[in-house]
Design a protein around this motif. Structure first.
Motif, mmCIF file in Angstrom:
data_model
loop_
_atom_site.group_PDB
_atom_site.id
_atom_site.type_symbol
_atom_site.label_atom_id
_atom_site.label_comp_id
_atom_site.label_asym_id
_atom_site.label_seq_id
_atom_site.Cartn_x
_atom_site.Cartn_y
_atom_site.Cartn_z
ATOM 1 N N THR A 267 -21.100 6.720 13.598
ATOM 2 C CA THR A 267 -21.838 7.006 12.371
ATOM 3 C C THR A 267 -21.819 8.476 11.985
ATOM 4 O O THR A 267 -22.301 8.830 10.911
ATOM 5 C CB THR A 267 -23.299 6.586 12.539
ATOM 6 O OG1 THR A 267 -23.901 7.381 13.583
ATOM 7 C CG2 THR A 267 -23.405 5.124 12.922
ATOM 8 N N ALA A 268 -21.315 9.349 12.859
ATOM 9 C CA ALA A 268 -21.343 10.805 12.711
ATOM 10 C C ALA A 268 -22.737 11.371 12.947
ATOM 11 O O ALA A 268 -22.905 12.582 13.016
ATOM 12 C CB ALA A 268 -20.826 11.251 11.347
ATOM 13 N N GLY A 269 -23.751 10.496 13.104
ATOM 14 C CA GLY A 269 -25.104 10.975 13.357
ATOM 15 C C GLY A 269 -25.482 10.981 14.822
ATOM 16 O O GLY A 269 -26.452 11.625 15.212
ATOM 17 N N THR A 270 -24.737 10.280 15.658
ATOM 18 C CA THR A 270 -24.970 10.227 17.097
ATOM 19 C C THR A 270 -23.632 10.345 17.803
ATOM 20 O O THR A 270 -22.717 9.551 17.533
ATOM 21 C CB THR A 270 -25.661 8.918 17.514
ATOM 22 O OG1 THR A 270 -26.916 8.810 16.830
ATOM 23 C CG2 THR A 270 -25.905 8.883 19.009
ATOM 24 N N TRP A 271 -23.512 11.316 18.718
ATOM 25 C CA TRP A 271 -22.253 11.591 19.396
ATOM 26 C C TRP A 271 -22.408 11.379 20.886
ATOM 27 O O TRP A 271 -23.440 11.691 21.470
ATOM 28 C CB TRP A 271 -21.800 13.025 19.115
ATOM 29 C CG TRP A 271 -21.419 13.238 17.689
ATOM 30 C CD1 TRP A 271 -22.262 13.425 16.630
ATOM 31 C CD2 TRP A 271 -20.092 13.264 17.149
ATOM 32 N NE1 TRP A 271 -21.551 13.560 15.465
ATOM 33 C CE2 TRP A 271 -20.213 13.476 15.751
ATOM 34 C CE3 TRP A 271 -18.822 13.136 17.700
ATOM 35 C CZ2 TRP A 271 -19.105 13.564 14.924
ATOM 36 C CZ3 TRP A 271 -17.718 13.228 16.861
ATOM 37 C CH2 TRP A 271 -17.860 13.440 15.495
ATOM 38 N N THR A 272 -21.353 10.859 21.515
ATOM 39 C CA THR A 272 -21.341 10.592 22.953
ATOM 40 C C THR A 272 -20.242 11.405 23.616
ATOM 41 O O THR A 272 -19.073 11.326 23.204
ATOM 42 C CB THR A 272 -21.109 9.099 23.238
ATOM 43 O OG1 THR A 272 -22.144 8.341 22.608
ATOM 44 C CG2 THR A 272 -21.124 8.831 24.730
ATOM 45 N N ARG A 273 -20.628 12.177 24.630
ATOM 46 C CA ARG A 273 -19.657 12.997 25.363
ATOM 47 C C ARG A 273 -18.849 12.114 26.309
ATOM 48 O O ARG A 273 -19.404 11.329 27.063
ATOM 49 C CB ARG A 273 -20.375 14.081 26.161
ATOM 50 C CG ARG A 273 -19.464 15.016 26.942
ATOM 51 C CD ARG A 273 -20.293 15.943 27.811
ATOM 52 N NE ARG A 273 -19.506 16.995 28.423
ATOM 53 C CZ ARG A 273 -18.886 16.896 29.585
ATOM 54 N NH1 ARG A 273 -18.959 15.758 30.266
ATOM 55 N NH2 ARG A 273 -18.196 17.911 30.081
ATOM 56 N N VAL B 144 -12.407 18.041 26.636
ATOM 57 C CA VAL B 144 -13.463 17.037 26.660
ATOM 58 C C VAL B 144 -13.571 16.464 25.259
ATOM 59 O O VAL B 144 -13.185 17.113 24.288
ATOM 60 C CB VAL B 144 -14.807 17.652 27.121
ATOM 61 C CG1 VAL B 144 -15.311 18.656 26.101
ATOM 62 C CG2 VAL B 144 -15.855 16.584 27.379
ATOM 63 N N ALA B 145 -14.073 15.224 25.158
ATOM 64 C CA ALA B 145 -14.156 14.540 23.868
ATOM 65 C C ALA B 145 -15.584 14.141 23.568
ATOM 66 O O ALA B 145 -16.420 13.980 24.462
ATOM 67 C CB ALA B 145 -13.251 13.308 23.862
ATOM 68 N N TRP B 146 -15.861 13.985 22.270
ATOM 69 C CA TRP B 146 -17.109 13.390 21.784
ATOM 70 C C TRP B 146 -16.729 12.338 20.758
ATOM 71 O O TRP B 146 -15.857 12.577 19.907
ATOM 72 C CB TRP B 146 -18.005 14.427 21.121
ATOM 73 C CG TRP B 146 -18.527 15.493 22.019
ATOM 74 C CD1 TRP B 146 -19.737 15.546 22.643
ATOM 75 C CD2 TRP B 146 -17.862 16.714 22.373
ATOM 76 N NE1 TRP B 146 -19.864 16.707 23.367
ATOM 77 C CE2 TRP B 146 -18.740 17.439 23.222
ATOM 78 C CE3 TRP B 146 -16.615 17.263 22.075
ATOM 79 C CZ2 TRP B 146 -18.393 18.683 23.762
ATOM 80 C CZ3 TRP B 146 -16.264 18.490 22.615
ATOM 81 C CH2 TRP B 146 -17.154 19.180 23.452
ATOM 82 N N THR B 147 -17.352 11.184 20.805
ATOM 83 C CA THR B 147 -17.048 10.122 19.857
ATOM 84 C C THR B 147 -18.313 9.700 19.128
ATOM 85 O O THR B 147 -19.428 9.851 19.637
ATOM 86 C CB THR B 147 -16.439 8.891 20.559
ATOM 87 O OG1 THR B 147 -17.401 8.347 21.454
ATOM 88 C CG2 THR B 147 -15.183 9.272 21.316
ATOM 89 N N SER B 148 -18.112 9.139 17.934
ATOM 90 C CA SER B 148 -19.246 8.686 17.134
ATOM 91 C C SER B 148 -18.786 7.614 16.172
ATOM 92 O O SER B 148 -17.662 7.662 15.658
ATOM 93 C CB SER B 148 -19.861 9.853 16.360
ATOM 94 O OG SER B 148 -20.921 9.403 15.530
ATOM 95 N N ALA C 13 -15.364 5.660 12.866
ATOM 96 C CA ALA C 13 -14.595 6.184 14.005
ATOM 97 C C ALA C 13 -14.403 7.685 13.856
ATOM 98 O O ALA C 13 -13.484 8.140 13.166
ATOM 99 C CB ALA C 13 -13.251 5.480 14.123
ATOM 100 N N TRP C 14 -15.287 8.452 14.504
ATOM 101 C CA TRP C 14 -15.192 9.907 14.498
ATOM 102 C C TRP C 14 -14.845 10.390 15.902
ATOM 103 O O TRP C 14 -15.229 9.776 16.900
ATOM 104 C CB TRP C 14 -16.517 10.537 14.064
ATOM 105 C CG TRP C 14 -16.781 10.419 12.593
ATOM 106 C CD1 TRP C 14 -17.360 9.365 11.954
ATOM 107 C CD2 TRP C 14 -16.469 11.379 11.588
ATOM 108 N NE1 TRP C 14 -17.443 9.608 10.604
ATOM 109 C CE2 TRP C 14 -16.898 10.837 10.346
ATOM 110 C CE3 TRP C 14 -15.879 12.630 11.600
ATOM 111 C CZ2 TRP C 14 -16.744 11.524 9.144
ATOM 112 C CZ3 TRP C 14 -15.719 13.317 10.416
ATOM 113 C CH2 TRP C 14 -16.154 12.768 9.196
#
Length: 850
Positions: free
Chosen positions: A295-301, A289-293, A276-277
């Motif tokens: 694995t820390a290797g793939t982020w979603t806006r 605005v937020a970005w979530t991930s 949970a990043w």
């Protein structure tokens, strides 16, 4: 082993035996992308996928007579030829099963007629009166299927939406969308070699910055931006390390719905734990605005909803046992936002009387935040008491994850003074630091007292009771933080910063230094490794890491902003590595880089006129100025004088010579030697010329605007329809008296009377124009979709548009064409294909659509 396709095993059928209206759907499914519709493995051949797609749509697998047979007249059968019944079509072989049943006995074959003549191919069926054979009928074979009109209609909702492509040919379009033209069109090609960066450049030409860094265990995440230095055009970037900062990679960034990422986003804060990043920052259009991930290797806006407003400022972010907490300010008052799932947020008022919270740390669900407030102080001045308002600061504590707050006082001890600096938490403690000083020696005439400077560390087990824990030999504290240990940046020699480290908060040791040019933004301690993020000049900084060695972390700047065509030569202008760049091609295909004295900045437009080539743009620096280059042949260029003031943005050649436009100004030159400047009421971004006038487009007061001029000096604003989308127009093209202007809105503005009146004309569903050019047959528009795909549309009159299927403009990443030009019988386009790790130019060369 040879794979068998359905037509190899099954008898052919004629198209006329199909249900009425099914032949158009058959063609779409036969040559279409049927594998996706039928949900079958890609290893199957196109014919096998088409066969199953036909069956899914409720259609017969059949065909009409081959074209060569249709051209032959029907043969008259001999009079003595007996009627031969039509043979029954062969049924497909039964599918194997676990326990096959014994085959049923075959019926007895009829006896052959005496003196049977040689078998002859039956004559093709004559079409009904008033109709012609369908020239596009599909020549495939297969078994019949019982007609079912209701089922056919139910399947059409799926079948009609399928755009079928075979060899670049379009044979269908979805209902409600723009018509799709059938044409064999080549796709764009990768153009890294055609438009290569400057091989002699010593810099990448981009502005990179890492604004935040955080760690949990051995995983470290650094977040920041990359762009060309123009505000609003930055791209969010995330770097990740799974081994405490020893090796790094570029993370993927995308959106939840697969749409294209907007430019201008800037992550400012990042935190997380395993699985949970979360990162928060400023959006391109204003507001958080937020970005979530995971694995820390793939982020979603993820755009943030109602609990956030464009005027909110998020200053810090942390995680607690029940989720995440952000602190900041809104309308002059401290604000707190909490979330359990990183998607839905709750807004809470901050501590009463506090204007802003700017730092936060957490243990469990206990929060400690630093904030500022207004306090009044009274002092005597000239024998009178004078009261004034000054800034105060302090710490506040919340035991319930943010809803309620109480003051947390940090004492002044061990010679500390001033506000606290930095705030962090670790196993069993909260920690912050202050500057400290102490005078030593006697204060007399012979020897003045010496001031010793240092730092003081304060710790607390619960965030309520604080105590001085130790001193460290350093002052001028710039950064303080930690996680698996503590670290502080203090002032060093000649502008450098020294790093001090502590594992227990009592003893301190040297931990190296950060060079003077670096502007630090954050630090973290990953297990035992210190990681500092920031910026060094125009480059990102990550302590101990050569970012050039991280694949995709540093990409040379390259931007091709405009294409122009002249007699026997095409020219592309833009920039690479932070300097102006020009490429030219005699045939529109083989491009070479033009050489001229190095010029910082970029070129935005070019044109060929009676006196040769002209390219315009701007110089680099904090106060950019005009930049103009001229050439007689398009290969050898030199700088040309241009009046001071705002830089020109676009240029054209017309009845009165060369005319350039920009912010609030227009310039005209007959010979490229001297220029006359005039005022333009607005900011122009595009210009073209007709036989008797100039037409410029742009914006005024955030609204689209159009101006016309007979001579390039006297400009008149055109009256535009009401209700247009906000934002400027960006380009305009002319074909006779028909003009097409594109901009931020989805519908271009079209004028059929030389620019006197304008009306919006829709391009189609989910397409926004990015470039436009006039052709001998009308207009071509390049466009992009919400999912980051490219599109090309054509029109003969600027009113009715059809979409041209161009392969290679869809798929993962962002593909778009951003510059167009017409040269002879070909259309040229430049664009880009970008992802999280790479960005490369695209080049498209295609015949002018008819």
């Amino acid at each position: 082993m040879t794979a068998r396709t359905p037509e190899q095993d099954e008898a052919r059928r004629t198209a006329e035996e199909e249900p009425a209206g099914s032949r158009q759907v058959r063609r779409r499914l036969t040559f279409g992308v049927a594998g996706d519709l039928a949900d079958m493995p890609a290893a199957l051949s196109p014919w096998q996928r088409a066969y199953e797609a036909w069956r899914a749509a409720g259609l017969r697998w059949g065909h009409g007579a081959p074209p060569r047979e249709r051209t032959q007249p029907p043969a008259e059968p001999p009079a003595d030829l007996p009627d031969v019944p039509k043979p029954a079509p062969r049924q497909p072989a039964p599918r194997p099963s676990a326990a096959p049943k014994p085959a049923a006995p075959a019926p007895a074959a009829p006896k052959p007629a005496a003196q049977k003549p040689p078998a002859r191919r039956p004559a093709p069926r004559k079409p009904a009166s008033g109709t012609l054979p369908d020239p596009h009928d599909v020549l495939v074979a297969g078994p019949p299927r019982p007609a079912a009109e209701p089922r056919l209609r139910s399947r059409l909702a799926v079948a009609v939406g399928l755009v079928a492509v075979a060899g670049g040919v379009i044979v269908g379009a979805a209902r409600g969308e723009e018509p799709v033209r059938a044409a064999g069109v080549p796709g764009p090609v990768a153009a890294d070699a055609l438009f290569a960066p400057d091989p002699a450049a010593a810099t990448d030409g981009l502005v990179q910055e890492l604004t935040a860094v955080a760690s949990t265990g051995g995983t470290v995440v650094a977040a920041g931006t990359e762009g060309d230095g123009v505000p609003g055009r930055e791209r969010a970037r995330f770097l990740v390390s799974a081994d405490r900062g020893r090796t790094w990679s570029v993370a993927d960034v995308g959106t939840a719905d697969g749409s294209a990422l907007p430019n201008g986003d800037s992550p400012r804060h990042v935190t997380g734990t395993a699985g949970a990043w979360l990162a928060l920052g400023q959006a391109s259009g204003g507001g958080p605005v937020a970005w979530t991930s995971a694995t820390a290797g793939t982020w979603t806006r993820l755009p943030l909803g109602a609990p956030f407003t464009p005027s909110d400022t998020v200053n810090a972010l942390t995680r607690i046992d029940t989720g995440f907490v952000a602190v900041g300010a809104s309308a002059g008052r401290a604000a707190v936002w909490t979330s359990a799932d990183r998607r839905t947020w709750r807004r809470i008022d901050g501590p009463k009387g506090v204007r802003s919270l700017d730092r936060v740390a957490s243990r469990g669900n206990v929060l400690v935040a630093h904030g500022t407030y207004a306090r009044k102080v009274t002092a005597r001045k000239g024998g009178k008491k004078v009261t004034r308002t000054v800034r105060g600061d302090g710490l506040w504590r919340s035991a319930d994850g943010g809803p309620t707050w109480t003051v947390a006082a940090v004492p002044h001890a061990l010679g500390s003074y001033g506000p606290t600096k930095g705030l962090t938490a670790g196993p069993g403690w909260f920690a912050t630091v202050r500057e400290g000083r102490q005078a030593t020696g006697r204060n007399d005439r012979k020897k003045k007292r010496r001031i010793q400077r240092f730092g003081v560390l304060f710790t607390s087990a619960d965030g309520v009771r604080w105590q001085a824990a130790s001193r460290f030999n350093g002052h001028g504290i710039e950064r303080f933080g930690g996680n698996g240990g503590l670290a502080v940046l203090v002032r060093g020699a000649k502008g450098a910063r020294n790093v001090l480290r502590s594992d227990d908060g009592r003893t301190w040791r040297s931990g190296g230094s950060v060079p003077a040019p670096v502007e630090s933004s954050a630090l973290t301690v990953a297990v035992s490794t210190l990681v500092v993020s920031g910026r060094q000049g125009n480059d990102a900084y990550l302590s101990g890491v050569d970012l050039w060695s991280v694949p995709g972390a540093v990409r040379p700047e390259r931007s091709i902003r405009s294409l122009a065509a002249g007699p026997g030569r095409s020219v592309a202008v833009g920039s690479t590595n932070g300097g102006a760049a020009i490429w030219s091609a005699p045939d529109g295909r083989a491009w070479t880089r033009a050489r001229f004295p190095g010029t910082g900045g970029w070129l935005s437009d070019a044109v060929h006129g009676a006196k040769g080539w002209l390219a315009v743009g701007r110089t680099s620096g904090a106060t950019p100025g005009p930049l103009a280059l001229t050439s007689q042949d398009g290969t050898t260029w030199r700088k040309s004088p241009f009046p001071g003031g705002p830089p020109p943005v676009a240029v054209t050649s017309g009845p009165s010579g060369y005319v350039a436009v920009g912010a609030g100004a227009a310039w005209r030159s007959a010979d490229l030697r001297g220029w006359r400047r005039t005022v333009l009421d607005g900011s122009a971004t595009g210009i073209t010329a007709t036989a008797d006038k100039y037409v410029a487009v742009g914006g005024r007061d955030r609204a689209p605007a159009v101006w016309t001029s007979p001579d390039g000096m006297k400009w008149t604003a055109a009256k535009l329809p009401s209700g247009l989308a906000t934002g400027p127009l960006t380009e305009v093209a002319a074909n006779g008296k028909v003009l097409v202007a594109i901009g931020a809105g989805a519908a271009p503005l079209v004028s059929v009377d030389g620019g006197a009146t304008w009306a919006p004309q829709a391009l189609g569903t989910d397409v926004t124009a990015t470039a436009v050019t006039a052709t001998p047959n009308g207009f071509v528009v390049a466009a992009s979709t919400s999912k980051g795909d490219g599109a090309v549309l054509t029109s003969a009159d600027g009113v009715s548009w059809s979409r041209l299927q161009v392969p290679g403009l869809s798929g993962p990443g962002d593909q778009r064409l951003t510059a167009l030009a017409t040269t002879g019988s070909a259309v040229l386009a430049i664009g880009s294909m970008s992802g999280a790790r790479t960005e490369s130019p695209l080049f498209w060369h295609a015949p002018v659509p008819k």
